[in-house]
Design a protein around this motif. Structure first.
Motif, PDB file in Angstrom:
ATOM      1  N   CYS A 209      25.626  -7.601 -35.560  1.00 14.70           N
ATOM      2  CA  CYS A 209      25.414  -7.716 -37.001  1.00 14.70           C
ATOM      3  C   CYS A 209      24.138  -6.998 -37.434  1.00 14.70           C
ATOM      4  N   ALA A 210      23.589  -6.194 -36.539  1.00 15.09           N
ATOM      5  CA  ALA A 210      22.356  -5.468 -36.825  1.00 15.09           C
ATOM      6  C   ALA A 210      22.489  -4.043 -36.297  1.00 15.09           C
ATOM      7  N   ALA A 211      21.434  -3.501 -35.727  1.00 16.50           N
ATOM      8  CA  ALA A 211      21.404  -2.076 -35.392  1.00 16.50           C
ATOM      9  C   ALA A 211      22.389  -1.660 -34.305  1.00 16.50           C
ATOM     10  N   ARG A 212      22.864  -2.611 -33.517  1.00 16.65           N
ATOM     11  CA  ARG A 212      23.779  -2.268 -32.429  1.00 16.65           C
ATOM     12  C   ARG A 212      25.245  -2.379 -32.818  1.00 16.65           C
ATOM     13  N   GLY A 213      25.520  -2.821 -34.023  1.00 19.58           N
ATOM     14  CA  GLY A 213      26.896  -3.048 -34.432  1.00 19.58           C
ATOM     15  C   GLY A 213      27.637  -1.766 -34.785  1.00 19.58           C
ATOM     16  N   ASP A 214      28.890  -1.681 -34.370  1.00 14.49           N
ATOM     17  CA  ASP A 214      29.738  -0.548 -34.720  1.00 14.49           C
ATOM     18  C   ASP A 214      30.462  -0.865 -36.024  1.00 14.49           C
ATOM     19  N   PHE A 215      29.845  -0.494 -37.133  1.00 12.77           N
ATOM     20  CA  PHE A 215      30.414  -0.829 -38.433  1.00 12.77           C
ATOM     21  C   PHE A 215      31.607   0.056 -38.798  1.00 12.77           C
ATOM     22  N   ALA A 216      31.980   0.954 -37.898  1.00 16.33           N
ATOM     23  CA  ALA A 216      33.197   1.745 -38.094  1.00 16.33           C
ATOM     24  C   ALA A 216      34.414   1.031 -37.512  1.00 16.33           C
ATOM     25  N   ASP A 217      34.178  -0.059 -36.791  1.00 20.21           N
ATOM     26  CA  ASP A 217      35.243  -0.833 -36.166  1.00 20.21           C
ATOM     27  C   ASP A 217      35.614  -1.991 -37.093  1.00 20.21           C
ATOM     28  N   PRO A 218      36.830  -2.018 -37.603  1.00 18.77           N
ATOM     29  CA  PRO A 218      37.233  -3.073 -38.540  1.00 18.77           C
ATOM     30  C   PRO A 218      37.066  -4.484 -37.976  1.00 18.77           C
ATOM     31  N   ALA A 219      37.272  -4.656 -36.678  1.00 18.73           N
ATOM     32  CA  ALA A 219      37.130  -5.979 -36.075  1.00 18.73           C
ATOM     33  C   ALA A 219      35.671  -6.438 -36.109  1.00 18.73           C
ATOM     34  N   VAL A 220      34.752  -5.503 -35.874  1.00 19.47           N
ATOM     35  CA  VAL A 220      33.326  -5.829 -35.944  1.00 19.47           C
ATOM     36  C   VAL A 220      32.940  -6.160 -37.380  1.00 19.47           C
ATOM     37  N   VAL A 221      33.400  -5.333 -38.307  1.00 14.94           N
ATOM     38  CA  VAL A 221      33.082  -5.562 -39.724  1.00 14.94           C
ATOM     39  C   VAL A 221      33.601  -6.920 -40.188  1.00 14.94           C
ATOM     40  N   LYS A 222      34.762  -7.319 -39.706  1.00 17.97           N
ATOM     41  CA  LYS A 222      35.311  -8.632 -40.068  1.00 17.97           C
ATOM     42  C   LYS A 222      34.355  -9.739 -39.657  1.00 17.97           C
ATOM     43  N   ASP A 223      33.799  -9.630 -38.436  1.00 16.72           N
ATOM     44  CA  ASP A 223      32.882 -10.664 -37.972  1.00 16.72           C
ATOM     45  C   ASP A 223      31.515 -10.552 -38.641  1.00 16.72           C
ATOM     46  N   VAL A 224      31.086  -9.348 -38.972  1.00 16.11           N
ATOM     47  CA  VAL A 224      29.848  -9.190 -39.737  1.00 16.11           C
ATOM     48  C   VAL A 224      30.004  -9.891 -41.086  1.00 16.11           C
ATOM     49  N   ASN A 225      31.128  -9.680 -41.723  1.00 17.15           N
ATOM     50  CA  ASN A 225      31.365 -10.333 -43.012  1.00 17.15           C
ATOM     51  C   ASN A 225      31.450 -11.852 -42.865  1.00 17.15           C
ATOM     52  N   ARG A 226      31.948 -12.301 -41.737  1.00 14.41           N
ATOM     53  CA  ARG A 226      31.982 -13.745 -41.469  1.00 14.41           C
ATOM     54  C   ARG A 226      30.555 -14.287 -41.361  1.00 14.41           C
ATOM     55  N   VAL A 227      29.684 -13.549 -40.669  1.00 19.28           N
ATOM     56  CA  VAL A 227      28.279 -13.952 -40.561  1.00 19.28           C
ATOM     57  C   VAL A 227      27.630 -14.004 -41.945  1.00 19.28           C
ATOM     58  N   VAL A 228      27.885 -12.984 -42.751  1.00 17.99           N
ATOM     59  CA  VAL A 228      27.330 -12.945 -44.104  1.00 17.99           C
ATOM     60  C   VAL A 228      27.834 -14.132 -44.922  1.00 17.99           C
ATOM     61  N   GLN A 229      29.132 -14.414 -44.823  1.00 16.79           N
ATOM     62  CA  GLN A 229      29.726 -15.527 -45.563  1.00 16.79           C
ATOM     63  C   GLN A 229      29.123 -16.855 -45.130  1.00 16.79           C
ATOM     64  N   LEU A 230      29.015 -17.063 -43.821  1.00 16.77           N
ATOM     65  CA  LEU A 230      28.444 -18.309 -43.310  1.00 16.77           C
ATOM     66  C   LEU A 230      26.987 -18.462 -43.731  1.00 16.77           C
ATOM     67  N   THR A 231      26.234 -17.366 -43.604  1.00  9.61           N
ATOM     68  CA  THR A 231      24.814 -17.399 -43.930  1.00  9.61           C
ATOM     69  C   THR A 231      24.598 -17.670 -45.408  1.00  9.61           C
ATOM     70  N   ALA A 232      25.317 -16.964 -46.257  1.00  7.49           N
ATOM     71  CA  ALA A 232      25.172 -17.159 -47.697  1.00  7.49           C
ATOM     72  C   ALA A 232      25.567 -18.576 -48.099  1.00  7.49           C
ATOM     73  N   GLY A 233      26.668 -19.058 -47.557  1.00  4.74           N
ATOM     74  CA  GLY A 233      27.117 -20.412 -47.878  1.00  4.74           C
ATOM     75  C   GLY A 233      26.136 -21.471 -47.393  1.00  4.74           C
ATOM     76  N   PHE A 234      25.589 -21.247 -46.216  1.00  2.15           N
ATOM     77  CA  PHE A 234      24.587 -22.155 -45.646  1.00  2.15           C
ATOM     78  C   PHE A 234      23.362 -22.244 -46.551  1.00  2.15           C
ATOM     79  N   PHE A 235      22.889 -21.105 -47.028  1.00  3.15           N
ATOM     80  CA  PHE A 235      21.719 -21.127 -47.898  1.00  3.15           C
ATOM     81  C   PHE A 235      22.040 -21.734 -49.261  1.00  3.15           C
TER      82      PHE A 235
END
Length: 241
Positions: A209-235
């Motif tokens: 979810c940071a500098a090592r993430g392959d944001f060209a991979d849809p599966a990675v992006v799906k989990d990055v968005n999950r992290v963003v969703q969880l983090t935003a909802g948590f806050f």
């Protein structure tokens, strides 16, 4: 206290991204800020060892879309670690004992909180990635003006960090980190435990979810968005307390 092994052997990806926020200077140090100015809730964003990588900007921008004001202090002062420096024992020693230490970065963290407060943001949390998670949870253990933290594929964690934490914790680990169940049990046993949550991403590497993430991979992006969703909802929940 040490890096997990993936910190030192997994390189950052090459990427391009145009940030949507702005960079400001305060006391000679730089801060990237994005999101609605004067939002009631805000987040101090603690990046990984590769600093202001395009992915740091992109994830900060994504988190801000939930209505949070996000500030990214340039803790590494424009001098992030590189794969070459990670193989130099003297550089690593200096980072662990000085540049990357909480004592060295405390005042910049507190200045970021003050900047948000001065804009009118009253309730603040922190999100940290890799080494940045260490800064975030150390801040939660002191009177630094934050209420909760999200720890994303964290590194350099110690049991005492969780023992000293004074607010809710969202713990998001990849396959490269230990599950940290013992540490999280310490949080769950506290009154703040009812607002704390952990989730594991077994298909992802450290830094996805940071500098090592392959944001060209849809599966990675799906989990990055999950992290963003969880983090935003948590806050949204914990900063409303």
């Amino acid at each position: 206290m040490s890096f997990i092994s993936a910190c030192c052997n997994t390189p950052p990806v090459q990427a391009e991204y145009t940030p949507t926020g702005e960079t400001v200077e305060h006391a000679g140090l730089k801060y990237y800020i994005v999101g609605d100015k004067g939002a009631s809730q805000g987040v101090v964003f603690c990046y990984d060892i590769f600093g202001l990588h395009p992915h740091a900007y992109q994830v900060a921008d994504k988190i801000s879309l939930s209505g949070l004001r996000v500030i990214v202090p340039d803790f590494l002062r424009g001098n992030p670690l590189t794969m070459a420096s990670l193989s130099d024992p003297s550089v690593l020693h200096d980072f662990k004992t000085r540049r990357g230490a909480w004592d060295y970065n405390r005042e910049m963290f507190k200045a970021a909180v003050a900047i948000l407060h001065n804009e009118g943001t009253a309730s603040i949390g922190a999100v940290g990635f890799c080494w940045g998670a260490k800064l975030a949870i150390c801040a939660l253990g002191e009177d630094c003006g934050i209420k909760s933290v999200s720890l994303v594929h964290p590194s350099m964690m110690e049991l005492k960090d969780f023992e000293q934490a004074q607010g809710p914790v969202l713990l998001l680990t990849s396959n490269d980190e230990p599950e940290m169940n013992e540490e999280f049990a310490v949080i769950k046993a506290k009154p703040v435990g009812k607002l704390s949550y952990q989730e594991r991403f077994p298909d992802r590497i450290h830094g996805f979810c940071a500098a090592r993430g392959d944001f060209a991979d849809p599966a990675v992006v799906k989990d990055v968005n999950r992290v963003v969703q969880l983090t935003a909802g948590f806050f949204k929940e914990t900063l409303a307390e």
